[in-house]
Design an enzyme around this catalytic site. Structure first.
Site, PDB file in Angstrom:
ATOM      1  N   ASP A  83     -14.166  -5.395  -4.562  1.00 25.01           N
ATOM      2  CA  ASP A  83     -14.232  -5.451  -3.097  1.00 25.01           C
ATOM      3  C   ASP A  83     -15.633  -5.928  -2.744  1.00 25.01           C
ATOM      4  OD1 ASP A  83     -11.694  -4.418  -2.989  1.00 25.01           O
ATOM      5  OD2 ASP A  83     -12.325  -2.363  -2.557  1.00 25.01           O
TER       6      ASP A  83
ATOM      7  N   ASP B 196       0.860  -1.183   0.000  1.00 24.19           N
ATOM      8  CA  ASP B 196       0.000   0.000   0.000  1.00 24.19           C
ATOM      9  C   ASP B 196       0.893   1.229   0.000  1.00 24.19           C
ATOM     10  OD1 ASP B 196      -2.131  -1.657   0.084  1.00 24.19           O
ATOM     11  OD2 ASP B 196      -2.730  -1.196   2.143  1.00 24.19           O
TER      12      ASP B 196
END
Lengths: 253, 214
Positions: A130, A11
């Site tokens: 997601d 990330d």
């Protein structure tokens, strides 16, 4: 035989790795370029950079991170987060990325998936989904904007639709499991793995090598994305691959 | 700069050519991006990392005048390395989005991977092994020895050489397909050596240092 892929994910915000990477053998674990190189040396099959800031400025920074990483890393590089235009994709590919993942923008404009696949080839276009379990309907719904906004899309139907539109792979993250270290949502992963003709990358919830094994054997995924299990040096990629090989999974060693 | 000691890269404009440039820099091979077909003639060899669809790539070669120049250079004996779609365009025809005519340097065609099994995913994405088939017959130093190395693949179409002699390496994915072919000065691989870690760098180094000088 095609090997199952292990994909460490970093990330990144403002050019730095967030959600901390803590290795002992690396000087600056906050530098995505160094962390990426470290993982490639350990035997990662692919690297994924997730731009969690996803502002315009940050996309320029991501292109720079990709460019510097690609100089020393000779495995496929994927980038996701905030991609909205063909130009965004082209900038990243020119910098040395091999694939990009599209999430919210694909939901808002499904034809963008087709345009992107047509312009750059399906092999470049990963659609990130997601998904979160819904008790009332016993199904899975798609969420956008970094898992903050619920949509009325059913995860499997959406996956089938993007497959039809030309997506080359699905990056499937379980919102329920993400960050829990309780293992991938195997039911969700298996559902897509069984129904789709394109590869599925499992993501969200991995806490042990056994979870990765389950993603392949029970979840029928083609690749496993993992972050914290590697970031804190608890398990090396090579160690996980040996564990998988001993249990009959084909890996690149 | 174009020179006799460097490799001409053909780039169709879109997509990632940086990886190949980085890989060539890593192994110390000089290269340049050919802007015009005439520049190919002065190169030591040609490397064509094809991306996108077969038809679009052939159209690019035709429109930019590379088709004729490439075929002429190959016929004169110039070392050529075709990667992925840069391999496929060497064949006579492809069925990708309609029927397209290829360069016809190699005999055979390009067909879509057929899903034989629900577990078989198309595109074929990831690391798979290449087994050498007939290095003895080719009578040259093979690109590797010992265990079959893993290379990175990402494709939905495969080449079907009709000339068995050109098959140098095969890969198993619910049946075998030609992943490495060779005919005289022409070498072509379905995998991406520039994305295949050390095995890929070694393969590129072998092409540059051994094959291209053969």
């Amino acid at each position: 035989m095609l090997a199952k892929r292990i994909i460490p994910c970093l990330d990144v915000a403002k050019g730095r790795v967030v959600k901390g990477v803590k290795f002992r053998d690396i000087q600056d674990a906050g530098d995505p370029v160094e962390a990426g190189y470290f993982y490639a040396q350990q035997g990662a099959d692919e690297l994924f950079f997730l731009d969690i800031d996803a502002s315009f400025e940050n996309r320029e920074t991501m292109a720079d991170v990709v460019e510097r990483t690609a100089k020393n890393v000779f495995i496929p590089l994927g980038v996701g987060g905030g991609i909205k235009t063909l130009r965004d994709i082209e900038t990243l590919l020119r910098a040395g990325a091999d694939k990009v993942s599209i999430n919210t923008h694909a939901v808002l404009h499904p034809t963008f998936v087709r345009e992107a696949a047509k312009a750059f080839g399906s092999q470049c276009i990963v659609v990130a989904i997601d998904a979160k379990h819904n008790k009332a309907s016993n199904g899975y719904f798609v969420y956008t904007y970094g898992a903050r906004k619920e949509t009325s899309l059913d995860a499997l139907e959406w996956a089938r639709q993007v497959e039809e539109l030309g997506a080359g792979e699905i990056l499937l993250t379980s919102i329920d499991r993400d960050g829990t270290r309780q293992g991938y949502d195997l039911e969700l992963t298996r559902m897509l793995g069984l129904s789709l003709s394109i590869p599925v990358i499992a993501s969200g919830g991995v806490g042990s090598p056994e979870h990765i094994l389950q993603a392949f054997t029970l979840g029928l995924s083609d690749a496993a994305l993992a972050a914290s299990i590697f970031h804190f040096g608890e398990h090396s990629i090579a160690e996980v691959k040996r564990y998988l090989q001993e249990r009959g999974v084909c890996v690149r060693l | 700069m174009a020179s006799e000691r460097s490799f001409a890269l053909i780039h169709s404009g879109r997509g990632n050519i940086k990886s190949l440039m980085n890989a060539l820099e890593r192994i110390g091979a000089a290269y340049f991006i050919a802007k015009a077909p005439s520049e190919i003639e002065r190169a030591q060899g040609v490397i064509f990392p094809g991306v996108g669809s077969f038809g679009a790539l052939m159209e690019f070669l035709r429109n930019e005048g590379f088709e004729e120049g490439l075929v002429r250079a190959i016929r004169k004996g110039m070392p050529y390395l075709g990667i992925c779609v840069g391999m496929q365009v060497l064949f006579e025809r492809s069925e990708e989005f309609g029927s397209h005519k290829g360069l016809g340097v190699l005999e055979g065609d390009v067909v879509q991977l057929q899903r034989e099994d629900p577990a078989m995913k198309v595109p074929h994405v990831g690391w798979n092994q290449v087994s050498l088939r007939c290095e003895r017959r080719h009578k040259f130093e093979p690109p590797w020895e010992g265990k079959d190395p893993f290379f990175y693949f990402t494709h939905s179409f495969v080449c079907r050489p009709s000339d068995d002699d050109s098959l140098l390496g095969a890969t198993d994915y619910f049946g075998e397909f030609a992943s490495l072919v060779k005919k005289e000065n022409v070498l072509a691989c379905q995998f991406h050596p520039e994305r295949s870690g050390q095995a890929g760098l070694d393969f590129l180094a072998w092409f540059v240092r051994s094959f291209a000088l053969h």
